[in-house]
Scaffold this active site. Structure first.
Site, short mmCIF file in Angstrom:
data_model
loop_
_atom_site.label_atom_id
_atom_site.label_comp_id
_atom_site.label_asym_id
_atom_site.label_seq_id
_atom_site.Cartn_x
_atom_site.Cartn_y
_atom_site.Cartn_z
N ALA A 43 -15.61 1.46 -0.66
CA ALA A 43 -15.12 0.23 -0.10
C ALA A 43 -13.40 0.17 -0.61
O ALA A 43 -12.65 -0.74 -0.20
CB ALA A 43 -15.70 -1.22 -0.62
N GLY A 44 -12.90 1.03 -1.26
CA GLY A 44 -11.68 0.96 -1.84
C GLY A 44 -11.46 0.12 -2.76
O GLY A 44 -10.28 -0.80 -2.89
N SER A 72 -14.13 1.13 -8.22
CA SER A 72 -15.34 1.08 -9.16
C SER A 72 -14.75 1.97 -10.40
O SER A 72 -15.35 1.76 -11.29
CB SER A 72 -16.41 1.58 -8.45
OG SER A 72 -16.37 2.55 -7.63
N ASP A 128 -4.82 0.42 -10.04
CA ASP A 128 -6.31 -0.01 -9.91
C ASP A 128 -6.80 -0.60 -11.53
O ASP A 128 -7.31 -1.45 -11.78
CB ASP A 128 -6.90 1.33 -9.69
CG ASP A 128 -6.76 1.65 -8.26
OD1 ASP A 128 -6.15 0.79 -7.73
OD2 ASP A 128 -7.31 2.63 -7.81
N GLU A 130 0.91 -1.24 -0.05
CA GLU A 130 0.06 -0.24 -0.09
C GLU A 130 0.91 1.22 -0.08
O GLU A 130 1.89 1.35 0.80
CB GLU A 130 -0.81 -0.04 1.42
CG GLU A 130 -2.26 0.40 1.07
CD GLU A 130 -3.17 -0.19 -0.11
OE1 GLU A 130 -3.36 0.27 -1.09
OE2 GLU A 130 -3.65 -1.39 0.35
N HIS A 131 0.37 2.24 -0.72
CA HIS A 131 1.10 3.49 -1.01
C HIS A 131 2.62 3.25 -1.58
O HIS A 131 3.64 4.04 -1.30
CB HIS A 131 1.58 4.23 0.28
CG HIS A 131 0.04 4.62 0.90
ND1 HIS A 131 -0.48 5.84 0.42
CD2 HIS A 131 -0.94 4.40 1.76
CE1 HIS A 131 -1.69 6.21 1.04
NE2 HIS A 131 -2.12 5.23 1.77
N THR A 132 2.93 2.24 -2.13
CA THR A 132 4.17 1.99 -2.93
C THR A 132 4.26 2.11 -4.13
O THR A 132 5.04 2.37 -5.10
CB THR A 132 4.68 0.40 -2.77
OG1 THR A 132 3.44 -0.35 -2.79
CG2 THR A 132 4.96 0.12 -1.18
N ASP A 133 2.86 2.29 -4.73
CA ASP A 133 2.62 2.40 -6.34
C ASP A 133 3.31 3.68 -6.65
O ASP A 133 4.11 3.80 -7.71
CB ASP A 133 1.12 2.38 -6.67
CG ASP A 133 0.17 3.35 -6.10
OD1 ASP A 133 0.53 3.76 -4.99
OD2 ASP A 133 -0.94 3.53 -6.53
#
Length: 382
Positions: free
Chosen positions: A124-125, A128, A173, A35-38
């Protein structure tokens, strides 16, 4: 994939436009770890899931185009040569943005009608927005034979989000939604935008999401603040992104950064390495190890990167009390949204009930529970 969704959009399309449409399903995604690595050029570990957006699309011969969001009971008619963003927060910006980005490549798109409907829980993260963008670009590519590759398509979707929606998202995403493979998670290198699929055998375990149903207003400003802190530290280290740093490198500038920002950079370096360890754990069929890494990820997100919140921390604490949960963490940008839990199948229902009850008692609001399976990416439905 939901057959009901597909039936609903097809039926609505034929009723509205008296034509047989092309049908597309584009999934939402989860992220197992990373998470937050992208935006630090690092690794992430997403997977497409069996919830998503179904779209029905076909050419229009009326000289204009129409998009209908069935869930919102909202219709918009537009002309392709007069596109501009609607006011912020409007769903049609996702559609307009995709068309505009295709046109920016000097590719001609004809008039079309599209109807879509989704079953990704809001807030919900689970992306969508990426699912919607991908369904539009995929549909237009099929309909007008545009010759776009899947890589072209995800870059178009990402740019649509940057330029029309105003969110400077990474590529994870769109990538996971487009390239997903059933029963696999994708170990994605955000620098090269290439991934390696890892088949996960969950054996007698499964993934469960618990949505806090909160979104704290901090999220956007905090995201930008964290992003610029990471960029500043990379500059100090003379590297392109934190992906290139080791913990030892970071120590060389400890007196040049605030303790808070030091911890944030340390988290990114450690989280990046956790995704590599997670890949190894999956290869070794070691779900316990994977679960432990997921717990460590949450701890870092909460205490070092500071993007969690009371509700998320509470749900992870509930998971830790239950020996049938191998790992749990907040998923997504933070300050609300979901926790992802790796739990024994036969204990999932009981844990969902206990956790929901405790959550209601503590925060006087309901949380929501979803079960997801890893599924294929955006595709035509025959």
């Amino acid at each position: 994939m939901s057959d009901k969704l597909i039936k609903d959009v097809k039926k609505a399309y034929i009723k509205a436009f008296k034509k047989e449409p092309l049908l597309i399903f584009s999934p939402g995604r989860i992220n197992i770890i990373g998470e937050h690595t992208d935006y630090n050029d690092g690794f992430v570990f997403p997977a497409a899931v069996d919830k998503g957006i179904a779209a029905a699309i076909q050419k229009s011969d009326t000289g204009s185009s129409t998009a209908i969001a069935l869930d919102l009971d909202s219709t918009i008619e537009f002309e392709l040569n007069k596109l501009r963003p609607s006011k912020q927060g409007c769903w049609e910006n996702y559609v307009f943005g995709v068309i505009a980005e295709i046109q920016n490549r000097n590719i001609v798109v004809g008039d079309f009608n599209i109807i879509f409907k989704g079953n990704i829980p809001g807030g919900a993260g689970m992306s969508s927005s990426a699912a919607l963008e991908n369904s539009v670009v995929y549909g237009l590519n099929e309909l007008f034979d545009l010759g776009l590759t899947k890589h072209d398509m995800i870059l178009i979707s990402q740019k649509a989000e940057h330029n029309y929606v105003g969110v400077k998202c990474g590529i994870m995403d769109q990538y996971a939604s487009m390239f997903g493979i059933k029963n696999n998670a994708l170990h994605l290198d955000c620098r090269t935008v290439e991934s390696k699929p890892y088949k996960i055998n969950f054996k007698d375990h499964q993934l469960m999401l618990i949505n806090t149903n909160v979104k704290h207003s901090l999220s956007d400003s905090a995201y930008n603040d964290r992003r610029s802190a990471c960029e500043r530290i990379s500059e100090l280290l003379g590297i392109k992104a934190l992906r290139d740093a080791t913990e030892a490198d970071l120590e060389t500038i400890i007196d040049k950064v605030t303790p808070e920002n030091y911890q944030k950079a340390l988290f990114v370096i450690q989280e990046n390495s956790r995704t590599l360890k997670a890949a190894k754990a999956i290869e070794d069929d070691d779900l316990e190890k994977l679960g432990a890494l997921i717990y460590q990820s949450h701890n870092g997100l909460s205490t070092q990167y500071k993007v969690s919140c009371d509700e998320l921390d509470f749900l992870v604490e509930q998971a830790k009390k239950n020996k049938h949960v191998l790992g749990a963490r907040m998923m997504g940008g933070g300050f609300g949204g979901c926790t992802i839990n790796l739990i024994a199948k036969n204990e999932a229902k009981a844990f969902a009930e206990t956790a929901s009850k405790a959550y209601k008692k503590k925060f006087d609001k309901e949380c929501s529970v979803y079960f997801v399976k890893l599924s294929d990416g955006t595709h035509l439905v025959k």
